[in-house]
Design an enzyme around this catalytic site. Sequence first.
Site, short mmCIF file in Angstrom:
data_model
loop_
_atom_site.label_atom_id
_atom_site.label_comp_id
_atom_site.label_asym_id
_atom_site.label_seq_id
_atom_site.Cartn_x
_atom_site.Cartn_y
_atom_site.Cartn_z
N HIS A 76 18.99 -35.06 -9.88
CA HIS A 76 19.04 -34.14 -8.70
C HIS A 76 20.48 -34.43 -7.88
CE1 HIS A 76 15.07 -32.83 -10.07
NE2 HIS A 76 14.97 -34.26 -10.00
N ILE A 77 20.92 -33.32 -7.57
CA ILE A 77 21.96 -33.39 -6.79
C ILE A 77 21.71 -33.76 -5.22
CG2 ILE A 77 23.96 -31.79 -5.37
CD1 ILE A 77 23.32 -30.00 -7.99
N SER A 78 20.62 -33.25 -4.46
CA SER A 78 20.21 -33.72 -3.40
C SER A 78 19.24 -34.67 -3.26
CB SER A 78 19.67 -32.42 -2.74
OG SER A 78 18.31 -32.05 -3.48
N TYR A 81 23.75 -28.87 -1.70
CA TYR A 81 24.24 -28.92 -2.96
C TYR A 81 25.76 -28.95 -3.05
CZ TYR A 81 19.58 -27.42 -3.76
OH TYR A 81 18.11 -27.31 -3.77
N ARG A 105 26.12 -21.11 -2.91
CA ARG A 105 25.28 -21.02 -1.37
C ARG A 105 24.74 -22.35 -1.32
NH1 ARG A 105 22.57 -15.60 -2.61
NH2 ARG A 105 24.20 -13.95 -1.68
N ARG A 147 13.33 -34.34 1.52
CA ARG A 147 13.52 -32.76 1.85
C ARG A 147 12.06 -32.47 2.12
NH1 ARG A 147 17.18 -29.76 -2.05
NH2 ARG A 147 16.94 -28.17 -0.45
N HIS A 179 9.34 -29.67 -10.01
CA HIS A 179 8.05 -30.04 -9.12
C HIS A 179 6.62 -29.61 -9.86
CE1 HIS A 179 11.59 -31.16 -6.77
NE2 HIS A 179 11.81 -29.93 -6.60
N GLU A 200 16.40 -38.14 -15.46
CA GLU A 200 16.22 -37.05 -14.52
C GLU A 200 17.27 -37.23 -13.61
OE1 GLU A 200 12.28 -37.09 -12.62
OE2 GLU A 200 13.03 -35.44 -11.28
N ARG A 203 9.21 -31.46 -2.96
CA ARG A 203 10.54 -31.63 -3.64
C ARG A 203 10.11 -33.31 -4.13
NH1 ARG A 203 13.96 -27.21 -3.66
NH2 ARG A 203 13.96 -26.09 -1.75
N PRO A 251 16.81 -23.64 -13.35
CA PRO A 251 16.76 -22.25 -12.66
C PRO A 251 17.83 -22.52 -11.46
CG PRO A 251 14.64 -23.05 -12.48
CD PRO A 251 15.35 -23.97 -13.47
N ASN A 252 18.95 -21.44 -11.16
CA ASN A 252 19.55 -21.37 -10.00
C ASN A 252 20.85 -22.33 -10.10
OD1 ASN A 252 18.09 -19.40 -8.69
ND2 ASN A 252 16.54 -20.80 -8.25
N ASP A 309 5.90 -31.65 -20.87
CA ASP A 309 5.50 -31.98 -22.50
C ASP A 309 6.39 -32.01 -23.35
OD1 ASP A 309 2.72 -32.30 -21.39
OD2 ASP A 309 2.10 -30.10 -22.03
N ASN A 343 18.63 -31.75 -15.02
CA ASN A 343 18.19 -31.37 -13.42
C ASN A 343 17.56 -30.04 -14.02
OD1 ASN A 343 17.91 -30.29 -11.07
ND2 ASN A 343 20.29 -30.65 -10.64
N ALA A 349 14.12 -26.40 -9.71
CA ALA A 349 12.79 -26.33 -9.09
C ALA A 349 11.33 -26.65 -10.02
CB ALA A 349 12.35 -25.00 -8.48
O1 CA2 Z 1 18.76 -31.49 -5.88
C1 CA2 Z 1 18.73 -30.96 -6.83
O2 CA2 Z 1 19.44 -30.97 -7.85
C2 CA2 Z 1 17.72 -29.99 -7.03
O3 CA2 Z 1 17.26 -30.11 -8.70
C3 CA2 Z 1 18.10 -28.45 -7.12
C4 CA2 Z 1 16.97 -27.32 -7.32
C5 CA2 Z 1 15.90 -27.74 -6.34
O4 CA2 Z 1 14.82 -26.83 -6.42
C6 CA2 Z 1 15.29 -29.23 -6.46
O5 CA2 Z 1 14.23 -29.30 -5.61
C7 CA2 Z 1 16.36 -30.20 -6.20
C8 CA2 Z 1 17.48 -26.05 -6.97
C9 CA2 Z 1 18.82 -25.85 -7.38
C10 CA2 Z 1 19.24 -24.55 -6.61
O6 CA2 Z 1 20.36 -24.20 -6.75
C11 CA2 Z 1 21.22 -23.73 -5.55
C12 CA2 Z 1 22.59 -23.43 -5.94
C13 CA2 Z 1 23.32 -22.75 -5.37
C14 CA2 Z 1 22.66 -21.96 -4.10
C15 CA2 Z 1 21.34 -22.13 -3.88
C16 CA2 Z 1 20.56 -22.85 -4.75
#
Ligand code: CA2
Length: 544
Positions: free
Chosen positions: A106-108, A29, A24, A113, A86, A104, A117, A16-17, A93, A80, A83
């Site tokens: 993750h960008i951040s 990210y 943003r 954080r 978490h 697995e 997370r 998601p997202n 499963d 990836n 959210a």
């Molecule tokens: O660091 C990551 O890759 C995450 O998986 C990114 C997830 C976050 O919920 C994880 O804790 C860490 C969220 C991605 C949200 O992506 C956005 C992209 C553009 C603007 C806002 C959020």
Amino acid sequence: MTKKTSAPKILLINGPNLNMLGKRSKEHYGSFTLAQVQSAFSTKAAALGVEPIFFQSNGEGEIVTAIHEAMQYAAGIVINAGAYTHYSYAIFDALLLCGLPVMEVHISNIHKREPFRSVSVIRPACVGQIYGLGLESYLVGLEKLVREHILVKDPSRTAQQADAASKEHLAELRAKISEVDTELMKVFNRRMDLAEAIAVSKMHTRTNVYDARREAEVSDLAKQQAGEEMASRVEALMKTMMRISREKQYDLLMRGDTNWSIGRELSAAGTSLDFVNRVAYGGTIGSYSEQAAAKLFPEAEKYSTFSFAEACDRVLSGAADVAVLPVENTTAGSVDTVYELLQKKSLYIVRATSIDVRHKLAVLPGTRLSDIRRVASHAQGLSQCSEMIYKSGWEPVTVENTAFAAEQVATGKDPQLAAISSEEAALRNGLEILPIEIRNESQNRTRFVAVTREPVITPSADRISTLMHLPHRSGALVSALEVFADRGLNLSSILSRPIPDTPGEYAFFLDFICPAMGQEALLSLYQLSMEMPYVKVLGWYQEE
Ligand code: CA2
């Protein structure tokens, strides 16, 4: 979702997202888009010989279904989960049940954080977790997954291409190692300079180079800094480093040490064997010792003695210039009595050689093989022919020397007694040789040494024999051997014997290949004589 054919397929799932990337939250990210992630992922996949399949969804159920479908075509998954990472036990499963290797990503840096997370419920279903590298997390994750968990057999890539890719990867890693080594060398040289300064200070204060307590402190500190997992490796590294530091210190100290007894003894050693006119050997004429004596000193007079001990005593009393003694046989091993003599008596090895030992079964004339009941020889001769003795049911009779055995058969007149001796000893005693092969092994050689009262180091010397008592602590033998190995000296023989009167402690006979008075050997001896309870040079001689 796109599907292609041939190479192993790797499914990249973005949760998601992540379709919003680049729009943003650039502080977390970055500014790259999902399309850019997928494009870089494709390039990396091609280099690794795998085919990427992309999937993005904001819905938990859809991701679960994508994982199920992957079981039909994919070799692995990079995910990836956004959210869902978490808290989605449904995705966890699905990943678990699909049985595919999952990486697995993750960008951040999720561990730096908000606390929620840093929890990843999908982590136990994954082979690894890469985070905090921005877009690189996807590429590093893919590379790790493919290199460590996917067998790539891509018919479209030629073997040469695959080979070139892995060579390139290896070259990259080696370049990095070389950078680290360059840093290490700088630090190492600094440490060695300090060791040199310490040597100078110890020279003035007459302090021992080896300080077990100080070394333990240094090692403990390094272990603490390294942490539990690396502790034993760091300990080994520190031990080596401290040994090398000590070596450097001894190099300096030896130059100024005029009191070193081994050094003095070696420098005062004779350099020629011209004085050898009388050679004592164990046994009578026809013994293998006599053959070795004739080979080593063809011009000298040879004296037979009853035992090896007597031959040594002749040398010590001045009645003979040199004694020739057997030390080792290729079939029966070391000659214990001779090593005992080398350990106890003040004698020096000045030459060594080996001869082919061709034992014969010698009997009174007219005796048949079936008449024999008992067989006499030296313990070594009996051992070198043990298989035939056992097979024939003969009773072994141990005598002092193989030549005496032949003599005994000749004088005893007992047709049931045979001798194991040299051909010469048999014929000299009027015995007949039965035409059977009596040796256990077709190659049967015995090594002999010549010993004198004073050390002699001829310019042709290429071997050093040492006798050492090692301290009763773990790793003592290894550390003694390392001193020689560090200086490039090859061990040619090692043998241990108990030290009389000190049960549980051992003396080691260590032989090394090295030229006469070679500096490296002298430095090794200097170090060991400072660190070991007892070190003696048994000889520095030519091995023929
Ligand atoms: O660091 C990551 O890759 C995450 O998986 C990114 C997830 C976050 O919920 C994880 O804790 C860490 C969220 C991605 C949200 O992506 C956005 C992209 C553009 C603007 C806002 C959020």
